[in-house]
Design a protein around this motif. Structure first.
Motif, PDB file in Angstrom:
ATOM      1  N   ARG A 248       0.838  -1.213   0.000  1.00  0.00           N
ATOM      2  CA  ARG A 248       0.000   0.000   0.000  1.00  0.00           C
ATOM      3  C   ARG A 248       0.867   1.255   0.000  1.00  0.00           C
ATOM      4  NH1 ARG A 248      -2.950  -3.631   3.286  1.00  0.00           N
ATOM      5  NH2 ARG A 248      -5.101  -3.918   2.539  1.00  0.00           N
ATOM      6  N   LEU A 249       0.265   2.342  -0.472  1.00  0.00           N
ATOM      7  CA  LEU A 249       0.898   3.653  -0.431  1.00  0.00           C
ATOM      8  C   LEU A 249       0.876   4.195   0.994  1.00  0.00           C
ATOM      9  CD1 LEU A 249       2.001   6.210  -1.983  1.00  0.00           C
ATOM     10  CD2 LEU A 249      -0.394   6.946  -2.120  1.00  0.00           C
ATOM     11  N   VAL A 250       1.987   4.781   1.423  1.00  0.00           N
ATOM     12  CA  VAL A 250       2.079   5.427   2.732  1.00  0.00           C
ATOM     13  C   VAL A 250       2.574   6.857   2.537  1.00  0.00           C
ATOM     14  CG1 VAL A 250       3.195   5.430   4.995  1.00  0.00           C
ATOM     15  CG2 VAL A 250       2.507   3.263   3.953  1.00  0.00           C
ATOM     16  N   THR A 251       1.875   7.785   3.152  1.00  0.00           N
ATOM     17  CA  THR A 251       2.287   9.192   3.165  1.00  0.00           C
ATOM     18  C   THR A 251       2.329   9.682   4.609  1.00  0.00           C
ATOM     19  OG1 THR A 251       0.045  10.135   3.101  1.00  0.00           O
ATOM     20  CG2 THR A 251       1.050   9.554   0.975  1.00  0.00           C
ATOM     21  N   PRO A 252       2.912  10.854   4.837  1.00  0.00           N
ATOM     22  CA  PRO A 252       2.721  11.455   6.158  1.00  0.00           C
ATOM     23  C   PRO A 252       1.233  11.673   6.419  1.00  0.00           C
ATOM     24  CG  PRO A 252       4.409  12.634   4.890  1.00  0.00           C
ATOM     25  CD  PRO A 252       3.745  11.693   3.937  1.00  0.00           C
ATOM     26  N   GLY A 253       0.839  11.652   7.680  1.00  0.00           N
ATOM     27  CA  GLY A 253      -0.531  12.027   8.009  1.00  0.00           C
ATOM     28  C   GLY A 253      -0.837  13.402   7.438  1.00  0.00           C
TER      29      GLY A 253
ATOM     30  N   THR B 139       4.012  19.107   3.818  1.00  0.00           N
ATOM     31  CA  THR B 139       5.135  19.976   4.187  1.00  0.00           C
ATOM     32  C   THR B 139       4.720  21.438   4.340  1.00  0.00           C
ATOM     33  OG1 THR B 139       5.732  20.090   1.841  1.00  0.00           O
ATOM     34  CG2 THR B 139       6.919  18.515   3.206  1.00  0.00           C
ATOM     35  N   ASN B 140       3.996  21.972   3.365  1.00  0.00           N
ATOM     36  CA  ASN B 140       3.645  23.396   3.411  1.00  0.00           C
ATOM     37  C   ASN B 140       2.575  23.678   4.459  1.00  0.00           C
ATOM     38  OD1 ASN B 140       5.489  23.708   1.368  1.00  0.00           O
ATOM     39  ND2 ASN B 140       3.969  23.836  -0.256  1.00  0.00           N
ATOM     40  N   ALA B 141       1.664  22.728   4.659  1.00  0.00           N
ATOM     41  CA  ALA B 141       0.664  22.892   5.723  1.00  0.00           C
ATOM     42  C   ALA B 141       1.332  22.875   7.092  1.00  0.00           C
ATOM     43  CB  ALA B 141      -0.397  21.803   5.621  1.00  0.00           C
ATOM     44  N   ALA B 142       2.337  22.028   7.260  1.00  0.00           N
ATOM     45  CA  ALA B 142       3.078  22.023   8.529  1.00  0.00           C
ATOM     46  C   ALA B 142       3.749  23.372   8.760  1.00  0.00           C
ATOM     47  CB  ALA B 142       4.116  20.899   8.516  1.00  0.00           C
ATOM     48  N   GLN B 143       4.334  23.940   7.707  1.00  0.00           N
ATOM     49  CA  GLN B 143       4.973  25.251   7.834  1.00  0.00           C
ATOM     50  C   GLN B 143       3.943  26.320   8.191  1.00  0.00           C
ATOM     51  OE1 GLN B 143       7.465  26.343   4.497  1.00  0.00           O
ATOM     52  NE2 GLN B 143       7.566  28.490   5.111  1.00  0.00           N
TER      53      GLN B 143
ATOM     54  N   GLU C  71       8.005  19.039  13.447  1.00  0.00           N
ATOM     55  CA  GLU C  71       7.278  17.957  14.104  1.00  0.00           C
ATOM     56  C   GLU C  71       6.539  17.044  13.127  1.00  0.00           C
ATOM     57  OE1 GLU C  71       5.595  15.929  17.547  1.00  0.00           O
ATOM     58  OE2 GLU C  71       7.354  17.188  17.204  1.00  0.00           O
ATOM     59  N   ILE C  72       5.986  17.585  12.075  1.00  0.00           N
ATOM     60  CA  ILE C  72       5.119  16.830  11.157  1.00  0.00           C
ATOM     61  C   ILE C  72       5.355  17.294   9.718  1.00  0.00           C
ATOM     62  CG2 ILE C  72       3.304  16.365  12.861  1.00  0.00           C
ATOM     63  CD1 ILE C  72       1.762  18.773  11.731  1.00  0.00           C
ATOM     64  N   GLY C  73       4.659  16.642   8.787  1.00  0.00           N
ATOM     65  CA  GLY C  73       4.700  17.055   7.387  1.00  0.00           C
ATOM     66  C   GLY C  73       5.552  16.193   6.496  1.00  0.00           C
ATOM     67  N   THR C  74       6.553  15.528   7.075  1.00  0.00           N
ATOM     68  CA  THR C  74       7.383  14.573   6.354  1.00  0.00           C
ATOM     69  C   THR C  74       7.629  13.379   7.276  1.00  0.00           C
ATOM     70  OG1 THR C  74       9.475  15.528   7.146  1.00  0.00           O
ATOM     71  CG2 THR C  74       8.571  16.410   5.070  1.00  0.00           C
ATOM     72  N   LEU C  75       8.108  12.295   6.688  1.00  0.00           N
ATOM     73  CA  LEU C  75       8.487  11.110   7.461  1.00  0.00           C
ATOM     74  C   LEU C  75       9.998  11.024   7.464  1.00  0.00           C
ATOM     75  CD1 LEU C  75       5.748   8.629   6.193  1.00  0.00           C
ATOM     76  CD2 LEU C  75       5.792   9.953   8.328  1.00  0.00           C
ATOM     77  N   GLU C  76      10.581  11.458   8.563  1.00  0.00           N
ATOM     78  CA  GLU C  76      12.029  11.419   8.720  1.00  0.00           C
ATOM     79  C   GLU C  76      12.356  11.307  10.195  1.00  0.00           C
ATOM     80  OE1 GLU C  76      13.978  15.269   7.796  1.00  0.00           O
ATOM     81  OE2 GLU C  76      11.955  15.932   7.255  1.00  0.00           O
TER      82      GLU C  76
END
Length: 393
Positions: free
Chosen positions: A52-57, A340-344, A351-356
């Motif tokens: 399955r596809l996985v993205t950040p929340g 990413t941009n919503a987190a900014q 804290e969020i926006g990417t998986l790292e």
């Protein structure tokens, strides 16, 4: 490396705009990502995601989710030809929701908001911003903000709260807008420290002037609160440039944004939050300056603007589809707009926006293989499951 859980055998989009990792893996410990990338060896319980596809929340960075009543009758009035301004000046619009919200208890506001929140969660949302602005008294604005934060205790979701006391002029301050701004600055803002993380203003001809907006920004910054702005939705009052001068997290709507505003936002790092649901619902035709924002590399976020009057939208996926269809955003821009941009735009890029490694382990797991599917579907969510702070939901 030790960890608590490993999710493997997935197609991983760790950051919007980066290549999809075909055989991806995410490992988490204590609710935080310790690894996200190509499959490797970890000593931990493993969950096979079946390709399955996985993205950040996903992140909905502009909503008015807490309110009472609805404004379906105003929708009918607009279909019959009335304008938003005409309805507002006749006592409808925001003030009609203010009446219903003032009459509701905190528990009633929570109960009314939960179905809307559940719909957003079902579209992959892990973090949501919720504004006040339908109380317009100190007591009622606090009631709304408490209700918004209470939703975190009812659902596995992160809630960021924003004071929008300067949303409309309440009837008890008729013809005294500066006196009301005094109340916002000297009563509301000091009282919400610790309860709200930002302060917003509706800077518009039917809202508040740039001078009044600046007073609110000054008070917010004096109390350590970040600022945001409803700007250039119905006209160009140069609110975005004003917001940028105060280091605003975001300026939102922006249909009438000009080149000077774009440059100011670029220089300040202010995010352009696009709200295609309101554009669609209000049958607007004046598009935000997407090409200008692209040319100046201003980050563009996308949000539902979920509210009872101009965007009763409870799907972040539908907001992405609208942004692609109405504003011609690309797939990568849409996905960045809700990660990413919503987190900014919320001041949460750390804290969020990417998986790292180091960030919260918030995953959206999808019953599809390609990121384009998340923008393509209309009226359906391919969400399989979510992981919030390392816990499968």
């Amino acid at each position: 490396m030790q960890c608590d859980t490993v999710w493997t055998n997935c197609r991983l989009l760790a950051r919007a705009g980066q290549p999809l990792i075909d055989k991806g893996m995410i490992a988490a410990k204590n609710g935080r990502v310790v690894y996200a990338g190509p499959a490797t060896d970890f000593d931990a319980p493993t969950i096979d995601l079946g390709r399955r596809l996985v993205t950040p929340g996903l992140i909905d960075c502009h909503t008015h989710l807490v309110f009472a009543g609805n404004r379906a009758h105003e929708f009918k009035l607009r279909l019959d030809g009335a304008t938003y301004e005409e309805i507002a000046r006749a006592g409808g619009g925001i003030l009609s929701t203010v009446t219903a919200t003032r009459a509701a208890s905190e528990d009633e506001l929570i109960t009314a908001a939960l179905p809307r929140l559940d719909a957003l969660i079902a579209s992959g949302v892990s973090t949501i911003e919720i504004k006040s602005g339908y109380g317009l008294t100190l007591e009622d604005e606090l009631k709304m903000l408490r209700a918004a934060k209470a939703l975190e205790r009812r659902r596995p979701v992160r809630v960021m709260t924003t004071l929008l006391g300067a949303h409309a002029l309440p009837p008890e301050y008729k013809d005294r807008p500066d006196a009301y701004i005094d109340a916002v600055c000297h009563e509301m803002i000091p009282a919400v420290v610790g309860l709200a993380s930002a302060v917003d203003v509706f800077c518009e001809g039917i809202g508040f002037s740039p001078a009044q907006t600046e007073r609110v920004f000054q008070a917010a910054q004096a109390h350590g609160l970040r600022v945001k702005l409803h700007a250039e939705q119905l006209s160009n009052l140069h609110g975005a440039a004003l917001a940028a001068r105060y280091g605003a997290l975001s300026a939102d709507h922006l249909e009438h944004l000009d080149a000077d505003g774009i440059e100011a936002m670029r220089d300040a790092g202010t995010v352009a939050t696009l709200l295609p649901g309101a554009f669609y619902f209000m049958r607007e035709t004046y598009l935000p300056p997407i090409e200008g924002l692209r040319a100046e590399n201003v980050p563009m976020a996308i949000a539902t603007d979920c509210n009872p009057g101009t965007s009763p939208l409870t799907s972040i996926l539908m907001a992405m589809n609208m942004a692609a269809t109405c504003f011609r955003l690309t797939i990568d821009e849409c996905l960045a707009g809700v990660t990413t941009n919503a987190a900014q735009a919320l001041g949460l890029s750390h804290e969020i926006g990417t998986l790292e490694a180091g960030k919260s382990c918030d995953l959206a797991i999808w019953d599809c293989a390609e990121p384009a599917d998340l923008v393509y579907f209309i009226g359906a969510s391919p969400l399989h499951s979510r992981v919030f702070q390392g816990q499968t939901i």
